[in-house]
Design an enzyme around this catalytic site. Sequence first.
Site, PDB file in Angstrom:
ATOM      1  N   TYR A 118       0.870  -1.180   0.000  1.00 48.06           N
ATOM      2  CA  TYR A 118       0.000   0.000   0.000  1.00 48.06           C
ATOM      3  C   TYR A 118       0.904   1.227   0.000  1.00 48.06           C
ATOM      4  O   TYR A 118       1.823   1.317   0.830  1.00 48.06           O
ATOM      5  CB  TYR A 118      -0.870   0.007   1.265  1.00 48.06           C
ATOM      6  CG  TYR A 118      -1.653   1.286   1.456  1.00 48.06           C
ATOM      7  CD1 TYR A 118      -2.971   1.390   1.026  1.00 48.06           C
ATOM      8  CD2 TYR A 118      -1.059   2.406   2.055  1.00 48.06           C
ATOM      9  CE1 TYR A 118      -3.678   2.565   1.191  1.00 48.06           C
ATOM     10  CE2 TYR A 118      -1.765   3.592   2.209  1.00 48.06           C
ATOM     11  CZ  TYR A 118      -3.073   3.661   1.784  1.00 48.06           C
ATOM     12  OH  TYR A 118      -3.777   4.826   1.935  1.00 48.06           O
ATOM     13  N   GLU A 206      -3.715   7.436  -3.889  1.00 50.72           N
ATOM     14  CA  GLU A 206      -3.660   6.210  -3.095  1.00 50.72           C
ATOM     15  C   GLU A 206      -3.531   5.023  -4.047  1.00 50.72           C
ATOM     16  O   GLU A 206      -4.402   4.797  -4.883  1.00 50.72           O
ATOM     17  CB  GLU A 206      -4.930   6.053  -2.256  1.00 50.72           C
ATOM     18  CG  GLU A 206      -4.886   4.833  -1.351  1.00 50.72           C
ATOM     19  CD  GLU A 206      -6.175   4.656  -0.550  1.00 50.72           C
ATOM     20  OE1 GLU A 206      -7.258   4.523  -1.149  1.00 50.72           O
ATOM     21  OE2 GLU A 206      -6.096   4.658   0.691  1.00 50.72           O
TER      22      GLU A 206
END
Length: 396
Positions: A118, A206
Amino acid sequence: MNLHEYQGKDILSSFGVRIQRGIVAKNANEAVAAAKQLTAETGTGWHVIKAQVHAGGRGKGGGVKLAKNLKEVEEIAGQIIGMQLVTPQTSAEGKKVHQVLVAEDVYYPGETETSEFYVSVLLNRGTGRNMIMYSTEGGMDIETVAEETPHLIFTEEIDPATGILPFQARRVAFNLGLEGTAFKEMTKFVTNLYTAYVKSDASLFEINPVLKTSDNKIMAVDAKVTIDDNSLFRHKDYLDLRDLREESAIEVEAGALGLNYVDLDGNVGCMVNGAGLAMATMDLIKQAGGEPANFLDVGGTADAARVEAAFRIILKDPAVKAILINIFGGIVRCDRVAQGVIDAYKNMGNIEVPIIVRLQGTNADIAKKLIDDSGLDVMSATEFQEAADKVQAVLA
Ligand code: GDP
Ligand code: MN
């Protein structure tokens, strides 16, 4: 302004960030053509069909599927396009899918295991600096990681004067447990990602997951991007990226009228000047046993035209059972607002729901008299509590 995955990936790619390649398709035929083109360009035999909607968690909702041949591409694309996709991040009715991204399969087997990370870039409001937030736990939603294993989330704060420094990019790659080619790829990935974020005036990039492929490439498999609306004047080319189908129709209309409007689930419509007073008004409504139907800041110039526009927007919501107008006359004079309410009311013809107007500040007494003498079915109040009691009375 939120972007689709494919639009975010285009921006990333233009800044040298490696991405899972894909082509957008609006129907099953286009999807097959896209798959053929990708096979020609990348050599991939398998494709992932990904719903393009402004919501995450698409995989969980059945909006991301692997196709192992062209027949499956056609079937899956046909099935996803037009569906109401429900994910953990949409409402219960879901979002209609208008297009899919046909992407190359990048989870192919090879010399090493694939792994998912991530990585995001966003503003840390506490320090006023941009930061890179990253984790070894890719593919899961980050809120869950933050709750269950917060020690697996790392942050790297960036000094705006220097931008991201090489040692910081290396620290990210190191904390993610990478070495060799993948380590080098990650430093480049993070550096270019940060540059993309700054240069595009984004408030969020993101990437979840960032994938390490079996041949040690690092690439963006997903992209959730938000561009700061206040910067759009210097990114005229981004204006085309806006997909109004993804936004609340009523909010789009209010925005065009210059009103700050957020649609909510309750039964009392609010018309207020100033965001702080709007929030206090919502509290007041709750206290009176109601639920706000919206947040609406009409701004400083609450004249008849704006009040009328606000009435029209509020009344589009069939759930509204009462309207509370709460205006503080600081710069704007209350008697002008009162006249605005009266004019708008007359212009609108028949407003069925009860209206409570609380005007406080400059010329509040004149304003109250104007409303009371207008002969219209509008209740006036000067005190907060008085307004709350009147809301309570009409809801009962
Ligand atoms: P999200 O569910 O909306 O976050 O959509 P993502 O773009 O993150 O995709 C969801 C999941 O699909 C990813 O976490 C991957 O595990 C999987 N996925 C994405 N691309 C591929 C691919 O090329 N091949 C395979 N096998 N799985 C993929
Ligand atoms: Mn994702």
